[in-house]
Scaffold this motif. Structure first.
Motif, PDB file in Angstrom:
ATOM      1  N   THR A  72      84.179 -69.548 -74.091  1.00 56.57           N
ATOM      2  CA  THR A  72      83.152 -69.463 -75.134  1.00 56.57           C
ATOM      3  C   THR A  72      82.114 -70.557 -74.923  1.00 56.57           C
ATOM      4  N   THR A  73      80.997 -70.464 -75.616  1.00 59.86           N
ATOM      5  CA  THR A  73      79.918 -71.450 -75.509  1.00 59.86           C
ATOM      6  C   THR A  73      79.523 -71.914 -76.909  1.00 59.86           C
ATOM      7  N   PRO A  74      78.696 -72.961 -76.996  1.00 61.56           N
ATOM      8  CA  PRO A  74      78.304 -73.467 -78.320  1.00 61.56           C
ATOM      9  C   PRO A  74      77.396 -72.529 -79.117  1.00 61.56           C
ATOM     10  N   GLU A  75      76.865 -71.485 -78.503  1.00 62.63           N
ATOM     11  CA  GLU A  75      76.014 -70.555 -79.254  1.00 62.63           C
ATOM     12  C   GLU A  75      76.795 -69.971 -80.429  1.00 62.63           C
ATOM     13  N   PRO A  76      76.194 -69.955 -81.616  1.00 66.04           N
ATOM     14  CA  PRO A  76      76.895 -69.406 -82.786  1.00 66.04           C
ATOM     15  C   PRO A  76      77.408 -67.987 -82.558  1.00 66.04           C
ATOM     16  N   THR A  77      76.630 -67.158 -81.853  1.00 67.00           N
ATOM     17  CA  THR A  77      77.081 -65.780 -81.607  1.00 67.00           C
ATOM     18  C   THR A  77      78.307 -65.747 -80.708  1.00 67.00           C
ATOM     19  N   SER A  78      78.394 -66.686 -79.783  1.00 64.49           N
ATOM     20  CA  SER A  78      79.551 -66.729 -78.888  1.00 64.49           C
ATOM     21  C   SER A  78      80.815 -67.106 -79.660  1.00 64.49           C
TER      22      SER A  78
END
Length: 296
Positions: A163-169
């Motif tokens: 996962t990544t820090p993007e809220p959607t991720s």
């Protein structure tokens, strides 16, 4: 003899005392595309090879060819050739950098549940030979929560969630875990879920990302998840991807390559992985096509 018993006999034969130990099957997945899932699978494979492990990647991302693009090689055969063209398992393995083996899944796996019992047993027996070829088999799934992805996840004993820090991720990662928990064959007792934070600006950001996900997963799903570590944003990694080379080979001292090295070392840490049960490929695929966890 029913299908489950026939497959159980195959698995038992593969686990005989004269045979090699079962391979460790690690499934790499993500809640959405574009988070670096396939890149993570390849670089971990390279790091495992540096530790002396024999590694095969199974590309189960139907319709996409991320692994072969990153390897810079086009396989002559894929899993469909094993299933429908009579090829054996060694025929369909392509070897890339550092002799990491690669199997293109194509659409072959999706059609396995429609095969006759006898033919399915033949296919499973071929796949079981991977246990003699590899110490670690990395399954690179598609992204998202499709039925095909969930089938791979419930069949696996060990999942790496990228996962990544993007809220959607983060949201999509939670949605994936929620769908997994709702699967009729899901069992938290036989499945370990480990999280990798990718594309972070700092180690602190990676830990914060995991903490956010862990709070909601613990509260609403009652599901234990483990933090493996973070992969930083790295221009060297982007450059390696453009040149179709794993950063762990092209620039071993890059900060992203060193992060992959640390994560691979954690995955090989016996104390951390005490609960990991090696099922091997026969049991893995039997679970997918029969809907049952078949043990020897």
């Amino acid at each position: 003899m029913d299908q489950a018993q026939q497959l159980r006999n195959i698995i038992k034969a593969g686990a005989a005392p004269h045979s090699r130990p079962l391979a460790r099957v690690i499934t790499v997945t993500s809640g959405k595309g574009g988070v670096g899932k396939s890149n993570t699978a390849i670089n971990l494979a390279i790091q495992f090879r540096k530790m002396g492990q024999r590694v095969i990647i199974l590309d189960a991302d139907f319709g996409l060819a991320n692994i072969e693009i990153m390897f810079g090689t086009v396989p002559k055969h894929n899993l469909c050739d094993l299933i429908y063209q009579g090829k054996n398992i060694r025929d369909i393995i392509t070897y890339g950098p550092m002799e990491v083996g690669f199997i293109s899944g194509g659409s072959g796996i999706a059609g396995m549940s429609n095969l006759s019992r006898d033919y399915l047993a033949y296919i499973i027996q071929n796949l079981a030979e991977l246990d003699a070829i590899a110490d670690i088999i990395i399954v690179d799934t598609g992204a998202g929560i499709s039925d095909a992805v969930l089938e791979f996840l419930v069949a696996s004993g060990e999942i790496l969630l990228v996962t990544t820090p993007e809220p959607t991720s983060i949201t999509d990662s939670y949605s994936l875990l929620k769908a997994l928990c709702g699967h009729p064959r899901f069992s938290s007792e036989v499945l370990q879920i480990k999280v990798i934070a990718n594309k972070v600006d700092s180690q602190d950001e990676g830990q914060t990302l995991f903490n956010k996900l862990n709070v909601v997963v613990s509260r609403y799903l009652k599901l234990p998840i483990t933090y493996l570590g973070a992969i930083p944003q790295d221009a060297q990694l982007s450059k390696a991807v453009m040149q179709q080379m794993p950063v762990s080979l092209q620039t071993p001292q890059a900060k992203s390559a060193l992060a992959f090295e640390r994560i691979a070392a954690r995955l090989m840490n016996k104390e951390l992985n005490q609960g990991v049960k090696k099922r091997g490929m026969a049991a893995f695929f039997s679970h997918i096509v029969t809907g049952k966890i078949i043990n020897p």
